[in-house]
Design a protein around this motif. Sequence first.
Motif, PDB file in Angstrom:
ATOM      1  N   GLN A  18     106.719  36.390 133.607  1.00  0.00           N
ATOM      2  CA  GLN A  18     106.076  36.131 132.546  1.00  0.00           C
ATOM      3  C   GLN A  18     104.570  35.506 132.896  1.00  0.00           C
ATOM      4  O   GLN A  18     103.607  35.689 132.294  1.00  0.00           O
ATOM      5  N   ASP A  21     102.524  38.384 133.988  1.00  0.00           N
ATOM      6  CA  ASP A  21     102.199  39.136 132.803  1.00  0.00           C
ATOM      7  C   ASP A  21     102.820  40.747 133.531  1.00  0.00           C
ATOM      8  O   ASP A  21     102.054  41.537 133.518  1.00  0.00           O
ATOM      9  N   ARG A  23     105.154  43.379 132.895  1.00  0.00           N
ATOM     10  CA  ARG A  23     106.020  43.705 131.627  1.00  0.00           C
ATOM     11  C   ARG A  23     107.169  44.469 132.215  1.00  0.00           C
ATOM     12  O   ARG A  23     108.398  44.133 131.590  1.00  0.00           O
ATOM     13  N   ARG A  26     109.659  42.092 133.570  1.00  0.00           N
ATOM     14  CA  ARG A  26     110.150  41.174 132.417  1.00  0.00           C
ATOM     15  C   ARG A  26     111.280  41.777 131.647  1.00  0.00           C
ATOM     16  O   ARG A  26     112.533  41.068 131.724  1.00  0.00           O
TER      17      ARG A  26
END
Length: 59
Positions: A18, A21, A23, A26
């Motif tokens: 997170q 950043d 994705r 995540r």
Amino acid sequence: MALFTAALAPAAGLVVAQVWDRREARGRFLIMAAVSSVPILFFLFFGVLFPECPDGYHC
């Protein structure tokens, strides 16, 4: 201790993904957290919340 570390690794990975950043990472950590939460939920439900009562006791 095993239940604690099973929950700690996906949570730490999710926080790092997170912050940076990422994705794709995540999503993997969300899946990992969901899979590792299943044994924890089974332990809580069957071991703590729904224990079998011995004969003669009222639960």
